[in-house]
Each structure stands twice: as C-alpha cells, then as structure tokens.
Design a protein around this motif. Structure first.
Motif, PDB file in Angstrom:
ATOM      1  N   LYS A 169      44.109  47.548  44.680  1.00  0.00           N
ATOM      2  CA  LYS A 169      43.017  48.368  45.186  1.00  0.00           C
ATOM      3  C   LYS A 169      42.057  47.555  46.041  1.00  0.00           C
ATOM      4  CE  LYS A 169      42.251  51.773  42.036  1.00  0.00           C
ATOM      5  NZ  LYS A 169      41.866  52.128  40.716  1.00  0.00           N
ATOM      6  N   ASP A 170      41.506  48.204  47.076  1.00  0.00           N
ATOM      7  CA  ASP A 170      40.417  47.586  47.829  1.00  0.00           C
ATOM      8  C   ASP A 170      39.189  47.475  46.945  1.00  0.00           C
ATOM      9  OD1 ASP A 170      41.742  47.398  50.196  1.00  0.00           O
ATOM     10  OD2 ASP A 170      40.999  49.281  51.007  1.00  0.00           O
TER      11      ASP A 170
ATOM     12  N   THR B  73      37.660  45.231  45.012  1.00  0.00           N
ATOM     13  CA  THR B  73      37.621  44.804  43.620  1.00  0.00           C
ATOM     14  C   THR B  73      37.165  43.359  43.506  1.00  0.00           C
ATOM     15  OG1 THR B  73      39.944  44.214  43.667  1.00  0.00           O
ATOM     16  CG2 THR B  73      39.410  46.386  42.842  1.00  0.00           C
ATOM     17  N   PRO B  74      36.023  43.038  44.068  1.00  0.00           N
ATOM     18  CA  PRO B  74      35.503  41.710  43.773  1.00  0.00           C
ATOM     19  C   PRO B  74      35.110  41.634  42.295  1.00  0.00           C
ATOM     20  CG  PRO B  74      33.916  42.955  45.083  1.00  0.00           C
ATOM     21  CD  PRO B  74      35.109  43.827  44.899  1.00  0.00           C
ATOM     22  N   GLY B  75      35.290  40.484  41.713  1.00  0.00           N
ATOM     23  CA  GLY B  75      34.950  40.350  40.300  1.00  0.00           C
ATOM     24  C   GLY B  75      35.008  38.900  39.878  1.00  0.00           C
ATOM     25  N   CYS B  76      34.714  38.663  38.598  1.00  0.00           N
ATOM     26  CA  CYS B  76      34.705  37.305  38.068  1.00  0.00           C
ATOM     27  C   CYS B  76      35.750  37.138  36.977  1.00  0.00           C
ATOM     28  CB  CYS B  76      33.347  36.996  37.436  1.00  0.00           C
ATOM     29  SG  CYS B  76      32.002  36.939  38.613  1.00  0.00           S
ATOM     30  N   THR B  77      36.533  36.088  37.093  1.00  0.00           N
ATOM     31  CA  THR B  77      37.346  35.666  35.967  1.00  0.00           C
ATOM     32  C   THR B  77      36.715  34.376  35.473  1.00  0.00           C
ATOM     33  OG1 THR B  77      38.769  34.340  37.360  1.00  0.00           O
ATOM     34  CG2 THR B  77      39.428  36.617  37.007  1.00  0.00           C
ATOM     35  N   LYS B  78      37.281  33.834  34.405  1.00  0.00           N
ATOM     36  CA  LYS B  78      36.707  32.606  33.876  1.00  0.00           C
ATOM     37  C   LYS B  78      36.716  31.502  34.936  1.00  0.00           C
ATOM     38  CE  LYS B  78      36.973  29.212  30.295  1.00  0.00           C
ATOM     39  NZ  LYS B  78      37.664  27.965  30.568  1.00  0.00           N
TER      40      LYS B  78
ATOM     41  N   LYS C 218      49.907  49.362  31.565  1.00  0.00           N
ATOM     42  CA  LYS C 218      49.423  49.846  30.284  1.00  0.00           C
ATOM     43  C   LYS C 218      48.001  49.367  30.082  1.00  0.00           C
ATOM     44  CE  LYS C 218      51.712  50.801  25.955  1.00  0.00           C
ATOM     45  NZ  LYS C 218      52.702  50.403  25.002  1.00  0.00           N
ATOM     46  N   PHE C 219      47.166  50.267  29.679  1.00  0.00           N
ATOM     47  CA  PHE C 219      45.811  49.850  29.336  1.00  0.00           C
ATOM     48  C   PHE C 219      45.390  50.596  28.084  1.00  0.00           C
ATOM     49  CE2 PHE C 219      41.237  49.985  29.318  1.00  0.00           C
ATOM     50  CZ  PHE C 219      40.936  48.653  29.527  1.00  0.00           C
ATOM     51  N   MET C 220      45.056  49.863  27.059  1.00  0.00           N
ATOM     52  CA  MET C 220      44.640  50.433  25.779  1.00  0.00           C
ATOM     53  C   MET C 220      45.598  51.537  25.341  1.00  0.00           C
ATOM     54  SD  MET C 220      40.540  50.446  25.830  1.00  0.00           S
ATOM     55  CE  MET C 220      39.707  48.964  25.305  1.00  0.00           C
TER      56      MET C 220
ATOM     57  N   LYS D 199      47.452  53.428  27.035  1.00  0.00           N
ATOM     58  CA  LYS D 199      47.750  54.489  28.010  1.00  0.00           C
ATOM     59  C   LYS D 199      48.594  53.907  29.133  1.00  0.00           C
ATOM     60  CE  LYS D 199      43.496  57.089  27.311  1.00  0.00           C
ATOM     61  NZ  LYS D 199      42.675  56.117  26.565  1.00  0.00           N
TER      62      LYS D 199
ATOM     63  N   TYR E 143      50.195  54.208  32.976  1.00  0.00           N
ATOM     64  CA  TYR E 143      50.036  54.829  34.281  1.00  0.00           C
ATOM     65  C   TYR E 143      50.787  53.990  35.299  1.00  0.00           C
ATOM     66  CZ  TYR E 143      46.583  51.172  35.194  1.00  0.00           C
ATOM     67  OH  TYR E 143      45.974  49.962  35.360  1.00  0.00           O
TER      68      TYR E 143
ATOM     69  N   ARG F 175      50.510  43.147  41.413  1.00  0.00           N
ATOM     70  CA  ARG F 175      50.082  42.077  42.308  1.00  0.00           C
ATOM     71  C   ARG F 175      51.271  41.165  42.599  1.00  0.00           C
ATOM     72  NH1 ARG F 175      44.562  41.414  43.132  1.00  0.00           N
ATOM     73  NH2 ARG F 175      43.594  42.689  41.545  1.00  0.00           N
TER      74      ARG F 175
ATOM     75  N   ASP G 155      49.127  35.624  39.317  1.00  0.00           N
ATOM     76  CA  ASP G 155      47.889  35.194  38.692  1.00  0.00           C
ATOM     77  C   ASP G 155      47.025  34.633  39.829  1.00  0.00           C
ATOM     78  OD1 ASP G 155      45.904  33.870  37.423  1.00  0.00           O
ATOM     79  OD2 ASP G 155      47.189  32.434  36.388  1.00  0.00           O
TER      80      ASP G 155
ATOM     81  N   TYR H 112      28.832  39.831  40.343  1.00  0.00           N
ATOM     82  CA  TYR H 112      29.284  41.176  40.719  1.00  0.00           C
ATOM     83  C   TYR H 112      28.831  42.208  39.687  1.00  0.00           C
ATOM     84  CZ  TYR H 112      31.959  38.811  44.280  1.00  0.00           C
ATOM     85  OH  TYR H 112      32.312  38.042  45.357  1.00  0.00           O
TER      86      TYR H 112
ATOM     87  N   LEU I 204      32.950  36.237  29.321  1.00  0.00           N
ATOM     88  CA  LEU I 204      34.140  35.415  29.570  1.00  0.00           C
ATOM     89  C   LEU I 204      33.837  34.138  30.337  1.00  0.00           C
ATOM     90  CD1 LEU I 204      36.540  38.298  30.708  1.00  0.00           C
ATOM     91  CD2 LEU I 204      36.156  37.442  28.397  1.00  0.00           C
ATOM     92  N   LEU I 205      32.609  33.992  30.832  1.00  0.00           N
ATOM     93  CA  LEU I 205      32.349  32.900  31.773  1.00  0.00           C
ATOM     94  C   LEU I 205      31.717  31.662  31.146  1.00  0.00           C
ATOM     95  CD1 LEU I 205      31.084  35.002  34.841  1.00  0.00           C
ATOM     96  CD2 LEU I 205      33.391  34.259  34.328  1.00  0.00           C
TER      97      LEU I 205
ATOM     98  N   ASN J 151      40.589  40.969  32.116  1.00  0.00           N
ATOM     99  CA  ASN J 151      40.736  39.563  32.531  1.00  0.00           C
ATOM    100  C   ASN J 151      39.587  39.090  33.378  1.00  0.00           C
ATOM    101  OD1 ASN J 151      43.331  39.230  31.354  1.00  0.00           O
ATOM    102  ND2 ASN J 151      44.110  40.527  32.985  1.00  0.00           N
TER     103      ASN J 151
ATOM    104  N   THR K   2      35.459  40.426  35.091  1.00  0.00           N
ATOM    105  CA  THR K   2      34.361  41.374  35.016  1.00  0.00           C
ATOM    106  C   THR K   2      33.794  41.624  36.412  1.00  0.00           C
ATOM    107  OG1 THR K   2      32.813  39.562  34.612  1.00  0.00           O
ATOM    108  CG2 THR K   2      33.702  40.717  32.675  1.00  0.00           C
TER     109      THR K   2
ATOM    110  N   GLU L  82      39.322  47.872  37.850  1.00  0.00           N
ATOM    111  CA  GLU L  82      39.088  46.438  37.744  1.00  0.00           C
ATOM    112  C   GLU L  82      38.209  45.979  38.910  1.00  0.00           C
ATOM    113  OE1 GLU L  82      42.882  44.522  37.779  1.00  0.00           O
ATOM    114  OE2 GLU L  82      41.990  42.535  37.811  1.00  0.00           O
TER     115      GLU L  82
END
Lengths: 152, 233
Positions: free
Chosen positions: A34-35, A37-42, A103-105, A107, A109, A114, A133, B79, B110-111, B204, B206, B217
C-alpha cells in the motif's frame, strides 16, 4: 531463470510502462501492499523503501494495487520521484505470484506480499526475494545487483 | 537521586524482560525478530504461549459507536505523533464526536526503553484521570524534539524519568502520586507485556491500525482512513 511476466501499467503520472521498455537494462521490480505507509520498526522509521541507492545500479519500479491518483498523491506528499505503477485489479501482482492470503488476528484476507524481483537486461528473473524484511533489504539488493552485473 | 531512580527502573525492566525470556524460551519477546512475528510464532514450538494483556487506556468516544478503531503505537515514534497531532483531531470532529466511531490507543512500545517508560508514565497519568492530556503532551514533545521523522532521536533522554516528571507537571498532575507511581514501576510489566502481545499479533511497526476488521500498517492519510471507515459504517 524464468522469463519475467509482462506488464503494462500506468505510473503516478498516467504514463504506461511495460516490461519491454526496460529491455537492455537491469530492473528491480518490487511489490508492496500500500501507498502511504510510513512507520517505525525497532530498527528504523521510514517508508520501508530505500530506493535511491539502488537506482544507481538499476531501474527501480514499485507496484501496488493503489490507484494512479493514490500514487500521485503519495509521491507528491513525500517528494518521491520513483516510478510507482498502479495495478488495481492486481493481475500483474498475481502474475508475479505476489497476491497471497494474509492472516491477522485469525482473520484471513488477500493482499500484496512484499516481494522483490531482479530482472536482467534479457527480461529474465535472476533473483527473487519473497516476504521481504525491509530493514536490510536495500543493502542486500545492492550487493546482489553488483554481483549479478559483474557476471552478466 | 534521579540517576538512582533511573537505574532502579532500568533494573526492574531488565528483570521483567529476563523473566519473559525464560518464559518464552528462544522467542525473545519479538524485539529482535526482524521477520513477521506471526511467522516467528508459528515456527516456534512455544507458539501456544500467547500473551494476552488488557489495555488500560480509556476508549475515546461513545461506547455505543458502531465502529472501533484501534491504534497500536509508540510514544517515541514520530509517525505515531503525526497521527496524533494531525489526523486524530480530524477523526474526533468528523467521527468520534458524532458517535460514529470509538477509538482505542494500544501500547506497542517497540522502540526501546524510553518507549516503555513513557507508556508506563501515561498509565500513571491515567490513575489520575488525565490520560489523554498526558498522552497529547508526550506526542507534542515527540513532534517537537525528536528530529527528522525518518531519523528520530530514540532513547536519548527525551523520555527520561526526570523529563516524564516535568511533562506531568506541565499537564497539572499531582506530582507526589505521579512520582510514587513511576518509582514503584507499577505499570512496567503491563507495558512490556503489551509489547509482546502486539508483536505476537503481527504488529511489526507503528503506527498499526485495525479499523473495524481491516488492518492498516503505517500512517494513513486522512482520506485513506476515511475510505476505510466509510466502507464499514
């Protein structure tokens, strides 16, 4: 080595791109859910794409089922000059075997996995990364592209 | 004094994490799992040991609202802060205040350590009935202080205990009660469990949203969010 499935899709400006346009060039074709979707991972906070460095070695093209309008908005909002192709009926995503049950929780779809494919100048898939990843992905592609180019 | 308190808090977190490591064997609470934790869990022999933890955050909006939006988020995540500062207010005026949707914030710290400290501190504010005031203050701080969105300053003291106390004083919390709550690490294990539960649920990164039954996501634009909401109203 299998031939890369053809595609003929519009980018964020409405221009059509087909696989043949990239004949004679190295191409990194990546599928993403999806377009916007900026976000943070560890490990990092980002768009989960580090395309700029790869573009020095190959053409880089992203495909998602978002509309041309969504791609346009996305690339304007984040000042991206990458080619983003729109595949609303997910036929190309399916041709690259990247339309999968998720699968999410509990469910289920269907959605875009990726996955990334390196396509050589002859139009053959020479490397595929399934269930990418994002954290070390750019480095991995750069390394592999460098190796592949040197032995082509 | 502050240093000692910080160390105590650090030791307690370390202890809790250690206990969790023992409890989950090789599945180290998902913090070091780059891949989907759903996958990790299913590949793991201990996958039956799912952590469930009830979020203590107050739900925003009418309990009778038709649609629930859950946001899994981290106070250090820029974000998430952008969502809180720009999108949530629109959501409130268009959907929450009109009783169409209700909104729940769920900790997914998570950070790093300061994600855990800040989430635990927000629960301490909740004890005094000022959860949202404190929550908004934390995100205001994140938006102001943690630098470039793609390269945030993480775990460098923005949410140190001393700073968490100063933000508490800004929103007018009773400082004795707040300090007591923070010093006792009352909510640290709850918050650490929430991190585990979030990664086990497939979060995975946020922010992560569940709009009705639709997962999303990353940070959505308001128009994307609206279309996901409208499809389910």
């Amino acid at each position: 080595m299998k031939l890369a499935p053809n595609f003929n899709l519009q980018d964020q400006t409405g221009k059509l791109h087909k696989l043949d346009d990239y004949k004679g060039k190295w191409l990194v074709l990546y599928f993403y859910p999806k377009d916007d979707t900026p976000g943070c991972t560890k490990e990092a906070c980002n768009f989960r794409d580090a395309r700029a460095d790869i573009e020095k070695l190959a053409a880089v093209v992203g495909v998602s089922k978002d509309s041309v309008a969504s791609h346009k908005k996305f690339s304007e909002k984040y000042h991206l000059n990458f080619t983003l192709l729109s595949d609303p009926d997910h036929s190309v995503i399916e041709a690259y075997d990247s339309w999968k049950p998720k699968k999410f929780m509990g469910k289920e779809y269907l959605g875009t996995s990726r996955n990334t494919f390196i396509i050589n100048p002859d139009g053959k898939i020479v490397k595929e990364y399934l269930g990418v990843d994002p954290k070390n992905h750019a480095d991995e592609i750069i390394k592999d592209l460098t190796d592949l180019r040197s032995t082509f | 004094m502050q240093d000692n308190e910080q160390k105590t808090l650090g030791r307690i977190i370390t202890l809790v994490v250690f206990i969790l490591i023992i409890a989950f064997g090789s599945y180290v609470i998902g913090f070091d799992q780059g891949k989907s934790s759903v996958k990790s869990t299913s590949n793991n022999k201990n996958s039956s040991q799912t952590v469930t933890v009830k979020s203590l955050t107050p739900i925003l909006g009418s309990p009778s609202a038709k649609l629930l939006i859950k946001e899994y988020a981290d106070y250090q995540c820029p974000y998430c802060s952008e969502f809180n500062q720009t999108i949530l207010p629109q959501l409130e005026s268009d959907y929450i205040n009109t009783n169409k949707i209700k909104f729940q914030f769920i900790n997914a710290p998570l950070l790093g350590d300061e994600s855990v400290y800040s989430a635990a501190a927000a629960y301490c504010a909740n004890d005094q009935g000022k959860y949202w005031q404190y929550h908004n203050e934390l995100y205001l701080i994140t938006s102001q202080k943690n630098g470039d969105e793609s390269h945030p300053v993480l775990n460098k003291g923005i949410f140190s205990q001393a700073n968490l106390e100063s933000y508490a004083s800004t929103v007018g919390l009773n400082m004795n009660l707040f300090d007591q709550c923070l010093n006792s690490s009352k909510y640290v294990s709850t918050v650490v469990n929430e991190a585990t539960a979030a990664t086990q649920a497939g979060v995975n990164g946020t922010p992560y949203f569940i709009i009705g039954n639709q997962p999303y996501e990353g940070l959505p634009s308001y128009s994307i969010l609206q279309s996901l909401i409208q499809a389910q109203l």
